[in-house]
Design an enzyme around this catalytic site. Structure first.
Site, short mmCIF file in Angstrom:
data_model
loop_
_atom_site.label_atom_id
_atom_site.label_comp_id
_atom_site.label_asym_id
_atom_site.label_seq_id
_atom_site.Cartn_x
_atom_site.Cartn_y
_atom_site.Cartn_z
N GLU A 151 -4.80 -2.89 9.10
CA GLU A 151 -4.10 -3.49 10.25
C GLU A 151 -4.82 -3.24 11.57
O GLU A 151 -5.19 -2.11 11.87
CB GLU A 151 -2.68 -2.90 10.35
CG GLU A 151 -1.89 -3.10 9.08
CD GLU A 151 -0.55 -2.38 9.07
OE1 GLU A 151 -0.06 -1.97 10.15
OE2 GLU A 151 0.00 -2.22 7.97
N LYS A 190 6.67 -0.71 14.65
CA LYS A 190 5.60 -1.50 14.06
C LYS A 190 6.26 -2.50 13.14
O LYS A 190 6.84 -2.12 12.13
CB LYS A 190 4.68 -0.56 13.29
CG LYS A 190 3.48 -1.26 12.66
CD LYS A 190 2.56 -0.26 11.99
CE LYS A 190 2.76 -0.29 10.50
NZ LYS A 190 1.58 0.18 9.74
N SER A 218 0.87 -1.19 0.00
CA SER A 218 0.00 0.00 0.00
C SER A 218 0.90 1.23 0.00
O SER A 218 0.92 2.02 0.92
CB SER A 218 -0.92 0.00 1.22
OG SER A 218 -0.19 0.04 2.42
N LYS A 270 9.51 5.09 7.61
CA LYS A 270 9.94 3.96 6.79
C LYS A 270 11.13 4.41 5.95
O LYS A 270 11.00 5.34 5.14
CB LYS A 270 8.82 3.53 5.86
CG LYS A 270 7.61 2.90 6.55
CD LYS A 270 6.46 2.81 5.56
CE LYS A 270 5.31 1.96 6.08
NZ LYS A 270 4.11 2.13 5.22
N GLU A 312 1.85 -9.74 6.89
CA GLU A 312 2.62 -9.30 8.05
C GLU A 312 2.45 -10.24 9.24
O GLU A 312 2.71 -9.88 10.38
CB GLU A 312 2.23 -7.86 8.41
CG GLU A 312 2.56 -6.92 7.25
CD GLU A 312 2.39 -5.45 7.59
OE1 GLU A 312 1.79 -5.12 8.62
OE2 GLU A 312 2.89 -4.63 6.79
N HIS A 371 8.38 -1.38 9.62
CA HIS A 371 8.71 -2.32 8.55
C HIS A 371 7.86 -2.02 7.31
O HIS A 371 7.05 -1.10 7.33
CB HIS A 371 8.43 -3.75 9.03
CG HIS A 371 6.97 -4.02 9.25
ND1 HIS A 371 6.42 -5.26 9.32
CD2 HIS A 371 5.92 -3.15 9.39
CE1 HIS A 371 5.11 -5.16 9.50
NE2 HIS A 371 4.80 -3.90 9.56
N GLU A 409 -3.53 5.10 12.30
CA GLU A 409 -2.62 5.50 11.22
C GLU A 409 -3.41 5.67 9.93
O GLU A 409 -4.33 4.89 9.67
CB GLU A 409 -1.56 4.40 11.09
CG GLU A 409 -0.52 4.62 10.00
CD GLU A 409 0.42 3.41 9.93
OE1 GLU A 409 0.61 2.72 10.96
OE2 GLU A 409 0.93 3.15 8.84
N HIS A 431 -3.22 -6.38 2.34
CA HIS A 431 -2.31 -7.39 2.90
C HIS A 431 -2.95 -8.76 3.06
O HIS A 431 -2.29 -9.72 3.46
CB HIS A 431 -1.77 -6.93 4.26
CG HIS A 431 -0.87 -5.74 4.15
ND1 HIS A 431 -0.44 -5.04 5.25
CD2 HIS A 431 -0.32 -5.14 3.07
CE1 HIS A 431 0.34 -4.04 4.85
NE2 HIS A 431 0.43 -4.07 3.54
N ASP A 439 1.29 8.14 7.63
CA ASP A 439 2.20 7.24 6.91
C ASP A 439 2.24 7.69 5.45
O ASP A 439 3.13 8.42 5.04
CB ASP A 439 1.72 5.79 7.08
CG ASP A 439 2.45 4.80 6.18
OD1 ASP A 439 3.49 5.15 5.63
OD2 ASP A 439 1.96 3.66 6.00
N ASP A 483 -4.19 0.66 11.57
CA ASP A 483 -3.68 1.35 10.38
C ASP A 483 -4.75 1.17 9.31
O ASP A 483 -4.96 0.07 8.81
CB ASP A 483 -2.34 0.77 9.90
CG ASP A 483 -1.86 1.47 8.62
OD1 ASP A 483 -2.51 2.46 8.20
OD2 ASP A 483 -0.85 1.03 8.04
P1 PGA Z 1 3.01 -1.42 3.16
O1 PGA Z 1 2.10 -1.38 4.45
O2 PGA Z 1 4.38 -1.77 3.57
O3 PGA Z 1 2.34 -2.44 2.30
O4 PGA Z 1 2.95 -0.03 2.55
C1 PGA Z 1 2.54 -0.94 5.69
C2 PGA Z 1 1.81 0.29 6.13
O5 PGA Z 1 0.92 0.80 5.42
O6 PGA Z 1 2.12 0.80 7.20
ZN ZN Z 2 0.48 2.43 6.98
#
Ligand code: PGA
Ligand code: ZN
Length: 431
Positions: A169, A389, A42, A338, A210, A366, A286, A160, A313, A245
């Site tokens: 999430e 996370k 995503s 990230k 995940e 991650h 999130e 996911h 994010d 999330d």
């Molecule tokens: P992604 O998801 O690594 O698939 O982008 C993680 C997130 O959205 O936090």
């Molecule tokens: Zn996210």
């Protein structure tokens, strides 16, 4: 001073079976360091560019041979002879060489692989654990070593998994544990209780990207109820909070948030989130809104920001410039961090420091596509980030990070303390 002598790269596979870049940096004193780059599903519109070959004959176009060739070609040539320990100078050189605002020429995956591997090599050369080396290299002045609160993603939805849940999430956060080790034990025990509970409900206990379960539940509220019940049955009531999330850009369609098939405005969906939060002790949400809905974010933070951490994010993509706008406009009160969204370690550290200065909570994260590389565990401790996370307590690419934190906690002994709920406390501070 150990100088960079050579850089190698390899196309390896991530946890989903897709190619990603690995790099190894070798120094003049013989020290070396390797790193594997993560990859998202995503992904935010505004992330740095992940360079893929597009050659449909290999890995459906997802190969990263071009990025690996960039590492061994232009990037290796540019960094040869540099002091590996001067991470800021090294990253500035990599970024300037690319020359684009989104690292689209050489690829953020190529650049980040070199950035991370150089840091590891420099830490090895200094015979210092990575977390301690990073703290020193970025002149972070603190004598505290905070082990981050783990945000364990135990129910997977969105992109996911095929659970049918819009929200990506559902996380449990052990905020009251005495140590990181106890927090992980608590999270892992609840995960097992949840698994039994889902099996008893005749739901699948196969896992998503995940490591969280992907049951076909009736609604988001049912997911929250199953989690609250698992926490209570595990004996952890009052010690564990929930977090979400939403990755809401994925269900933002035609100017509306389509949740459980109902199109909602940003203010209507804020009311839905608020009711979930008050019923189920949610500490953070999130990406509750889409990545360019700046007005919606601002209104939601004004409405819910004194009760909840609203984490950007896809909104911020670890980009100091987007974060600066968010701080100025009070668009959120926390940031997800990230490395591969921005593409160098130094810019990542900058985003964390800017956020901390503004009273924003920082969560090191991650990606859904991960490798066994546990770099983010060291990064979280180096920066006293407060939270991490990195998925469910399941699948080794997720556990590599949690296990690394267990090792760091043991190595630090009495010097370590557990952040617990600190990152989520008094969100009003950020406003
Ligand atoms: P992604 O998801 O690594 O698939 O982008 C993680 C997130 O959205 O936090
Ligand atoms: Zn996210």
């Amino acid at each position: 001073m150990a100088k960079i002598e050579s850089v190698r790269a390899l196309e390896i596979l991530d946890s989903r079976g897709f190619p990603t870049v690995s790099a190894t940096v070798v120094l003049s004193d013989g020290a070396e360091g390797s790193a594997g780059v993560p990859s998202g599903a995503s992904t935010g519109e505004h992330e740095a560019v992940e360079l893929r070959d597009g050659d449909k004959a290999r890995y459906f176009g997802k190969g990263v041979r071009k990025a690996a060739a960039n590492v061994e070609g232009e990037l290796a040539k540019a960094v040869k002879g540099l002091d590996a320990a001067d991470l800021a100078a090294l990253d500035a050189k990599l970024t300037a060489l690319d020359g684009t605002p989104n690292k689209g020429r050489l690829g953020a995956n190529a650049i980040l692989a070199v950035s991370m591997a150089a840091a590891r090599a420099a830490a090895a050369s200094a015979k210092t654990p990575l977390y301690a080396f990073l703290r020193r290299a970025y002149a972070i002045k603190s004598d505290k070593w905070l082990l981050p609160a783990p945000m364990l993603n135990v129910i997977n939805g969105g992109k996911h998994a095929d659970s049918g849940l819009d929200v990506q999430e559902f996380m449990i956060v052990p905020t009251e544990a005495a140590s990181f080790g106890e927090a992980i034990r608590c999270g892992a025990e609840i995960y097992q209780v949840l698994k039994k509970k889902l099996a008893a409900m005749k739901m699948t206990t196969a896992v998503g990207d995940e490591g969280g379960f992907a049951p076909r539940l009736k609604s988001h509220l049912e997911a929250l109820e199953v989690l609250s019940a698992s926490i209570a049955e595990g004996g952890y009531q009052g010690q564990v909070r929930l977090a979400l999330d939403c990755a809401a850009s994925e269900y933002y369609k035609g100017g509306k948030y389509v949740l459980e098939s109902k199109p909602l405005s940003s203010s209507e969906i804020a009311d839905v989130y608020a009711s979930w939060a008050s019923k189920h002790g949610i500490v953070s949400i999130e990406d509750p809104l889409a990545e360019d809905d700046w007005a919606g974010w601002k209104a939601m933070t004004a409405k819910l920001g004194d009760r909840l951490r609203l984490i950007g994010d896809d909104l911020f993509v670890t980009n100091p410039a987007r974060l600066a706008r968010g701080i100025k406009e009070k668009s959120a009160n926390a940031i997800l961090i990230k490395l591969n969204q921005i593409g160098t370690l130094t810019e990542t550290v900058q985003a964390v420091r800017d956020a901390q200065k503004a009273g924003f909570a920082t969560i090191i994260s991650h990606r859904s596509g991960e490798t066994e590389d546990a770099f983010i565990a060291d990064l979280a401790v180096a920066l006293n980030a407060g939270a991490i996370k990195t998925g469910a307590p399941c699948r080794s690419e997720r556990l590599a990070k949690y296990n690394r934190l267990l090792h760091i906690e043991a190595a630090l002994g009495g010097k370590a303390s557990y952040a617990g709920g600190l990152a989520f406390a008094s969100p009003a501070r950020a406003r």
